[in-house]
Design a protein around this motif. Structure first.
Motif, mmCIF file in Angstrom:
data_model
loop_
_atom_site.group_PDB
_atom_site.id
_atom_site.type_symbol
_atom_site.label_atom_id
_atom_site.label_comp_id
_atom_site.label_asym_id
_atom_site.label_seq_id
_atom_site.Cartn_x
_atom_site.Cartn_y
_atom_site.Cartn_z
ATOM 1 N N ALA A 111 -25.346 -25.979 11.004
ATOM 2 C CA ALA A 111 -25.312 -24.515 11.094
ATOM 3 C C ALA A 111 -23.930 -23.979 10.750
ATOM 4 O O ALA A 111 -23.794 -22.987 10.015
ATOM 5 N N VAL A 114 -23.408 -24.173 6.966
ATOM 6 C CA VAL A 114 -24.091 -23.102 6.227
ATOM 7 C C VAL A 114 -23.322 -21.788 6.360
ATOM 8 O O VAL A 114 -23.136 -21.053 5.380
ATOM 9 N N ILE A 115 -22.858 -21.483 7.579
ATOM 10 C CA ILE A 115 -22.111 -20.247 7.789
ATOM 11 C C ILE A 115 -20.777 -20.284 7.050
ATOM 12 O O ILE A 115 -20.287 -19.258 6.574
ATOM 13 N N PRO A 124 -26.208 -14.405 8.019
ATOM 14 C CA PRO A 124 -25.903 -15.818 7.804
ATOM 15 C C PRO A 124 -26.264 -16.702 8.997
ATOM 16 O O PRO A 124 -26.673 -17.847 8.819
ATOM 17 N N THR A 125 -26.121 -16.159 10.210
ATOM 18 C CA THR A 125 -26.493 -16.927 11.396
ATOM 19 C C THR A 125 -27.989 -17.208 11.409
ATOM 20 O O THR A 125 -28.426 -18.342 11.677
ATOM 21 N N THR A 127 -29.954 -17.264 8.815
ATOM 22 C CA THR A 127 -30.207 -18.200 7.711
ATOM 23 C C THR A 127 -29.858 -19.616 8.098
ATOM 24 O O THR A 127 -30.614 -20.560 7.811
ATOM 25 N N ALA A 128 -28.727 -19.800 8.771
ATOM 26 C CA ALA A 128 -28.300 -21.135 9.184
ATOM 27 C C ALA A 128 -29.292 -21.750 10.168
ATOM 28 O O ALA A 128 -29.671 -22.920 10.035
ATOM 29 N N ILE A 131 -32.500 -22.777 8.328
ATOM 30 C CA ILE A 131 -32.350 -24.015 7.561
ATOM 31 C C ILE A 131 -32.354 -25.226 8.496
ATOM 32 O O ILE A 131 -32.958 -26.260 8.197
ATOM 33 N N VAL A 132 -31.683 -25.091 9.627
ATOM 34 C CA VAL A 132 -31.600 -26.209 10.580
ATOM 35 C C VAL A 132 -32.979 -26.581 11.126
ATOM 36 O O VAL A 132 -33.295 -27.759 11.303
ATOM 37 N N GLU A 195 -27.632 -19.581 18.586
ATOM 38 C CA GLU A 195 -27.075 -18.287 18.200
ATOM 39 C C GLU A 195 -25.947 -17.886 19.141
ATOM 40 O O GLU A 195 -24.892 -17.390 18.700
ATOM 41 N N LEU A 198 -22.879 -20.047 18.310
ATOM 42 C CA LEU A 198 -22.194 -19.602 17.089
ATOM 43 C C LEU A 198 -21.425 -18.298 17.329
ATOM 44 O O LEU A 198 -20.304 -18.132 16.840
#
Length: 262
Positions: A111, A114-115, A124-125, A127-128, A131-132, A195, A198
């Motif tokens: 994560a 990706v960010i 972006p969070t 999205t990350a 993807i994870v 989340e 991050l």
């Protein structure tokens, strides 16, 4: 119980602009670091902002980011997993090896990577996190989909000329709804924590938008002077994660016939 907790939290997040006593961005320097009182039920932070209002809006932000990310992961992961199970062969090998590559990275490390490419922020969070969690849905659905793809009604649908998309989405996917619902609720709980982590690191939701993880990070600097901002925001994260985990476990017990018989 867990469903009731989730409904209350969801309603609090949805109607945050209505029920929040103050604007979460409003700063009252004269009231900074004030303890819980009749004017500010959960106190104020270092800028004089109302902690309760910021928690309500932070809950809204966290649920929107986490829910959107897990839903996107479900769409991508289910498509990949069902495609691999239905077509088998090289499609199965290529897709699952790509998922294994993503699985090789720890969740937080991937994560953050990706960010690092997309930059910090709410989108972006999400999205990350998406993807994870995509390989989790892909691997989870591939196993039972392999069994369902060989069932009689799927073979009959092929025999009468049904298209591959129709078979996958109308014959195979509906039989995996119970598995999807349980995993969705459990991953949503995990996504809330990711989340918040991050945001705590300064990579998620950016100021001045409220975020539970960011509130926890900001409040730790005043932990001995005014602990309420960090304590109450951390407690909010705990309640949300606990409610979603409890709901996921209850849903699994209800939908799994083996557990229901026991």
């Amino acid at each position: 119980m867990s469903l009731g907790m989730i409904v209350v939290l969801a309603m609090a997040a949805i109607f945050a602009p209505v029920i929040a006593p103050y604007d979460p961005l409003y700063q009252d320097i004269l009231a900074r670091l004030k303890g819980p009182s009749a004017a500010h039920w959960l106190g104020t932070d270092q800028f004089g902002r109302d902690v309760l209002s910021r928690i309500l809006f932070g809950l809204r932000s966290s649920l929107m980011i986490s829910g959107g990310a897990v839903f996107a992961a479900f769409l991508a992961g289910s498509l990949l997993g069902l495609t691999a199970a239905y077509y088998k062969g090289w499609a199965d090998r290529i897709i699952m090896r790509l998922m294994d590559v993503l699985f090789a990275f720890p969740v937080m490390l991937l994560a953050i990577g990706v960010i690092a490419l997309l930059g910090p922020g709410a989108t972006p969070t999400a999205t990350a996190i998406g993807i994870v969690y995509t390989p989790i849905f892909a691997r989870l659905l591939r196993g039972p989909a392999l069994v369902v793809a060989e069932s009689d009604y799927v073979l009959n649908a092929r025999a009468i000329g049904a298209s591959d998309a129709r078979i996958i989405f109308l014959h195979i996917l509906p039989n995996l709804v119970s598995v999807i619902l349980v995993q969705f609720s459990l991953l949503l709980s995990s996504a809330i924590l990711v989340e918040a982590s991050l945001s705590f690191l300064g990579l998620g939701t950016q100021p001045p938008v409220p975020s539970l993880g960011m509130m926890l990070s900001e409040g730790r600097g005043f932990l001995f002077l005014a602990p309420w901002a960090a304590v109450f925001s951390g407690f909010a994260i705990l309640i949300v994660a606990f409610a979603l985990n409890l709901f996921g476990d209850a849903l699994r017990d209800e939908l799994d016939p083996r557990l229901r018989q026991a």
